[in-house]
Design an enzyme around this catalytic site. Structure first.
Site, PDB file in Angstrom:
ATOM      1  N   GLU A   1      32.545  47.790  41.184  1.00 18.50           N
ATOM      2  CA  GLU A   1      31.489  46.765  41.301  1.00 18.50           C
ATOM      3  C   GLU A   1      30.985  46.636  42.733  1.00 18.50           C
ATOM      4  OE1 GLU A   1      32.451  42.837  39.843  1.00 18.50           O
ATOM      5  OE2 GLU A   1      31.712  43.276  37.847  1.00 18.50           O
TER       6      GLU A   1
ATOM      7  N   LYS B   1      23.987  42.400  29.723  1.00 17.48           N
ATOM      8  CA  LYS B   1      24.010  41.006  29.276  1.00 17.48           C
ATOM      9  C   LYS B   1      22.635  40.607  28.744  1.00 17.48           C
ATOM     10  CE  LYS B   1      27.453  39.473  32.644  1.00 17.48           C
ATOM     11  NZ  LYS B   1      27.694  38.658  33.819  1.00 17.48           N
TER      12      LYS B   1
HETATM   13  O1  F6P Z   1      34.441  34.573  36.422  1.00 20.11           O
HETATM   14  P1  F6P Z   1      33.186  34.864  35.660  1.00 20.11           P
HETATM   15  O2  F6P Z   1      31.998  34.184  36.251  1.00 20.11           O
HETATM   16  O3  F6P Z   1      33.353  34.546  34.193  1.00 20.11           O
HETATM   17  O4  F6P Z   1      32.874  36.417  35.796  1.00 20.11           O
HETATM   18  C1  F6P Z   1      33.754  37.372  35.316  1.00 20.11           C
HETATM   19  C2  F6P Z   1      33.370  38.751  35.764  1.00 20.11           C
HETATM   20  O5  F6P Z   1      32.043  39.041  35.359  1.00 20.11           O
HETATM   21  C3  F6P Z   1      31.313  39.628  36.418  1.00 20.11           C
HETATM   22  O6  F6P Z   1      30.490  38.681  36.977  1.00 20.11           O
HETATM   23  C4  F6P Z   1      30.481  40.768  35.938  1.00 20.11           C
HETATM   24  O7  F6P Z   1      29.704  40.364  34.901  1.00 20.11           O
HETATM   25  C5  F6P Z   1      32.399  40.052  37.402  1.00 20.11           C
HETATM   26  O8  F6P Z   1      31.917  40.203  38.678  1.00 20.11           O
HETATM   27  C6  F6P Z   1      33.373  38.950  37.250  1.00 20.11           C
HETATM   28  O9  F6P Z   1      34.637  39.276  37.762  1.00 20.11           O
END
Ligand code: F6P
EC number: 5.3.1.9
Length: 432
Positions: free
Chosen positions: A282, A417
């Site tokens: 990432e 998403k």
């Molecule tokens: O803690 P959150 O906001 O649910 O995000 C979970 C994961 O999803 C992401 O945002 C990627 O969609 C990651 O960077 C993160 O670790």
């Protein structure tokens, strides 16, 4: 206390010290950008001093909450995805016995997929059990954990009633915003905060990683101490370990080695590699650039991926997580019949067999054209995992700086998403 070590001697048949020195200079600049707060993504540098800043009060609160859940329940479900579960999972898998529930407390994970079968089986497993939920989401809006939490919360209320359910749910989220924050405040759940300036994949040393590890019964103070010691060592030594690792991997990348495989010879490290993959994938995979982070478990995968690594396209390098000292002692037994012709190993430690497999693999892969880096971990303990996490985080910040990307954002994750929301008919996404 000892320290993790880095050995890149088996990279030198492929790249010159001079080439590494060029990247090392870039690493020094990138490090300065992190320390000065002038790099790209500078709003997300909270992790740099995170271990040093954790107070005793915070650690006490984490221990108290974990203690309460351990007392009141037999199982705790950690709900989260990506950075909101991988660090905790890595520590818990590394420290647990491979066959028993960790320290008498069963910790299971959910919200890291949207498999109906997985969730159904989890609900069946939790039926009639005394369980609690630790729900983790920085944004508080991620679909996978939100769906799992809705199901599990309903089940908990049904099994225990509203008042007990509220006692057994802990939320870790943003201080002010997001659906999870709103819900937690309204329902009166105990909450912990993920600091604004720490991204999900850098959050293992916040309550995100620490609370689940404490619930599982492992030593969060030792984990934090390892990270603090690594921070202090690297600060006092120009990030010797992290900057060198970052420089070496970028030297290889420039030469066409575009895939880094993190290798372990102990299955307990499987999820450390999963955590590392998110951190580096990432952070660096953007603007059509970046090393692709992959991982294998050896010797298991020598019998599957070993062929490709030995003789496939020469675009790979390996970074081996090598554990110096095992926790236990076990020898190959002698057999009077020796039908299996294994008596030549009789009396040898199992770990000696494993270490020779490691050395033999290194020699074969280097001969076959795969550069090899080794990260030597003295022992598999919370303390050295803390060192390793901090080392990897700092090296990632430096490496992203060398590459010239914003290490701390992840714009590419939104694409799937948006499509999923559009396909599911989420209000506001119809036109997309
Ligand atoms: O803690 P959150 O906001 O649910 O995000 C979970 C994961 O999803 C992401 O945002 C990627 O969609 C990651 O960077 C993160 O670790």
């Amino acid at each position: 206390m000892d320290r993790i070590k880095l050995d890149y001697s088996k990279v030198l048949p492929f790249v010159g010290e001079q080439e590494i020195a060029v990247q090392r200079e870039k690493a020094t600049k990138a490090l300065k950008g992190l320390e000065d707060g002038t790099c790209k993504g500078r709003d997300f540098l909270g992790w740099l001093d995170l271990p040093v800043c954790i107070t005793d009060d915070e650690l006490n609160r984490i221990s108290a909450c974990a203690g309460k859940l351990r007392e009141q329940t037999d199982v705790v479900v950690i709900v989260g995805i990506g950075g909101s579960y991988l660090g905790a999972k890595a520590v818990i898998e590394a420290m647990s016995s491979s066959f028993d529930a960790c320290s008498g407390m069963k910790v299971v994970f959910a919200g890291n997929n949207v498999s109906e079968d997985y969730l159904y089986e989890l609900q069946a497993f939790l039926k009639d059990k005394k369980f609690g939920i630790c729900v983790i989401s920085k944004s508080g809006t991620t679909t996978e954990p939100a769906v799992a939490f809705r199901l599990l919360k309903d089940q908990l209320i049904e099994q225990e009633g509203l008042a007990v359910a509220r006692e057994r749910i802990v939320a870790i989220t943003d201080e002010k915003k997001g659906a999870l924050r709103t819900m937690a405040d309204r329902e009166g759940y105990e909450t912990f905060v993920i600091p604004d300036n720490v991204g999900g994949r850098y959050s293992v040393l916040t309550p995100v990683g620490l609370l689940p590890v404490a619930i599982a019964g492992f030593d969060v103070r030792a984990l934090v101490k390892g990270a603090v010691d690594m921070r202090m060592y690297e600060k006092g030594n120009g990030a010797e370990l992290s900057a060198t690792y970052a420089a070496v991997r970028n030297t290889l990348y420039e030469k066409g080695y575009v895939i880094e495989i993190t290798v372990n010879f102990n299955p307990k490290l499987h999820y450390v590699a999963e955590w590392w993959k998110q951190l580096y994938g990432e952070s660096e995979g953007k603007e059509n650039k970046g090393i692709f982070p992959a991982s294998v478990d050896f010797t298991t995968d020598l019998h599957s991926m070993g062929q490709y690594i030995q003789e496939g396209r020469r675009i790979l390098f390996e970074t081996v997580l090598s554990i110096d000292k095992t926790k236990y002692w076990l020898q190959v037994p002698h057999d009077v019949h020796d039908f299996d012709k294994l008596n030549y190993l009789a009396g040898k430690r199992i770990d000696e067999v494993n270490k020779m497999a490691e050395l033999g693999t290194q020699l074969a892969h280097v001969d076959g054209g795969v550069p090899n880096i080794r990260i030597i971990i003295p022992e598999l303990t919370e303390y050295y995992l803390g060192q390793l996490f901090y080392f990897y985080e700092l090296a990632c910040g430096i490496s992203g700086g060398i590459l010239g990307v914003n290490t701390f954002d992840q714009p590419g994750v939104e694409a799937y998403k948006n499509n999923m929301f559009m396909l599911l008919g989420k209000p506001g996404y119809e036109k997309k």
